[in-house]
Design an enzyme around this catalytic site. Structure first.
Site: not given
Ligand SMILES: NC(=O)c1ccc[n+]([C@@H]2O[C@H](COP(=O)([O-])OP(=O)(O)OC[C@H]3O[C@@H](n4cnc5c(N)ncnc54)[C@H](OP(=O)(O)O)[C@@H]3O)[C@@H](O)[C@H]2O)c1
Length: 312
Positions: A52, A57, A86, A119
């Site tokens: 994604d 980004y 997006k 987006h």
């Molecule tokens: N459409 C939108 O507006 C929008 C908004 C936000 C996100 N997104 C998309 O969704 C994706 C995922 O969102 P997200 O990054 O918020 O998802 P998430 O996986 O809920 O959060 C990522 C965070 O979780 C931590 N993490 C990852 N794996 C872990 C594990 N096994 N144990 C503990 N902590 C863990 C990471 O820490 P570390 O940093 O320490 O690795 C990072 O801080 C984004 O990359 C993007 O592509 C879209």
């Protein structure tokens, strides 16, 4: 009960697209270029086949570079992965949509996209400034374009074969309904924040009834603590089932019928987040009964991204 391999390799059919979306998606919202390249390659090696991305980004080039390098190493082809990017808010005017899409494809080094999403439903003033604001810091919205007009230009991208499917991100059910009703090509996917503290059950039911893929972002609550990763119910199920709290949250998301995006940045985390196991039904029910409600990202209210530092 779903078996673990089915959980990891599961896909959801994408309407009007030719393909299926792997339920476990890797999100590329990663602040620096070098980490983007390493994390994307590592995710592919761990088994992720769904990527994604977003113009906003500012790392599509790095994601494309990593995929180009790693696909042959892993022994798969472009057709075996699912890539989304997006349309940013400043490109909502119909004449800006195809150029924005083509620019993204160029940076990613791809000749087609599996999915193109708006987006957010908010149009910002068009131009090179991605975060246009007045002198008081207020977002400058674009009143000259409507979401159905933007959607019409996105439908043309499907007609021309550049995008296999189109959808909407950061959309509420209220905003989705008129697009659903008026669209010539119906939205195939909605991408929204979802986790046990924000289950979005009504939107999920709407999507299930209409064969729209519900794609959850921040399934771990964006790693924010306190948050779902530290919820006592999740911790107890993790201890009882021999999973990590992250694995419990990801399995819950898939078992309730959503696809998801997670952003592991190391090989260890990528393996942890890909190698999830099915939870027993009583564990799913316990998580469904969690009463805490919290939204971590307000992008859905303003169009201004919550997890991306301003100025990026
Ligand atoms: N459409 C939108 O507006 C929008 C908004 C936000 C996100 N997104 C998309 O969704 C994706 C995922 O969102 P997200 O990054 O918020 O998802 P998430 O996986 O809920 O959060 C990522 C965070 O979780 C931590 N993490 C990852 N794996 C872990 C594990 N096994 N144990 C503990 N902590 C863990 C990471 O820490 P570390 O940093 O320490 O690795 C990072 O801080 C984004 O990359 C993007 O592509 C879209």
């Amino acid at each position: 009960m779903i078996d673990s391999v089915a959980l990891q390799k599961g896909t959801l059919p994408v309407r009007h697209g030719t393909g299926h979306m792997p339920v476990l998606g890797f999100g590329t919202l990663i602040p620096d270029a070098e980490t983007t390249i390493i994390a994307t390659r590592t995710a592919l090696e761990a088994g992720f086949r769904h990527f994604d991305c977003a113009e906003r980004y500012r790392n599509e080039r790095e994601v494309g570079e990593a995929l180009k390098m790693a696909l042959p190493t892993v022994g798969i082809t472009r057709e075996q992965i699912f890539v989304t990017t997006k349309l940013w808010n400043t490109n909502h005017r119909p004449e800006r949509v195809a150029p924005a899409c083509e620019a993204s494809m160029g940076r990613l080094g791809l000749t087609y996209l599996d999915l193109y999403l708006s987006h957010t439903p908010f149009a910002f003033q068009p131009g090179d400034e991605e975060d246009p604001r007045d002198s008081d810091g207020n977002i400058l919205y674009d009143q000259e374009v409507t979401l159905p007009e933007t959607w019409g230009a996105m439908e043309d991208l499907v007609d021309s074969g550049r995008c296999r499917a189109i959808g909407l991100s950061d959309i509420t059910l209220d905003a989705l309904l008129p697009i659903w009703q008026s669209a010539r090509i119906k939205p195939a996917v909605v991408q929204v924040e979802a986790h046990p503290y924000l289950p979005e059950t009504e939107l999920l039911e709407f999507c299930k009834q209409r064969d729209i893929v519900f794609l959850a972002f921040a399934p771990l609550g964006h790693g924010i603590r306190p948050g779902p990763l530290e919820d006592p119910v999740v911790l107890a199920i993790a201890a009882r089932t021999g999973n990590t709290p992250a694995q419990v949250l990801l399995a819950w998301a898939v078992q309730r019928g959503t696809a998801l995006l997670t952003t592991p940045k190391t090989a260890e985390r990528a393996r942890e987040n890909f190698n999830i196991s099915a939870l027993p039904e009583d564990a799913i029910d316990e998580i469904d009964r969690i009463q805490t409600r919290q939204r971590f990202n307000d992008v859905v209210k303003t169009g201004s991204p919550g997890f991306i530092p301003r100025g990026r």
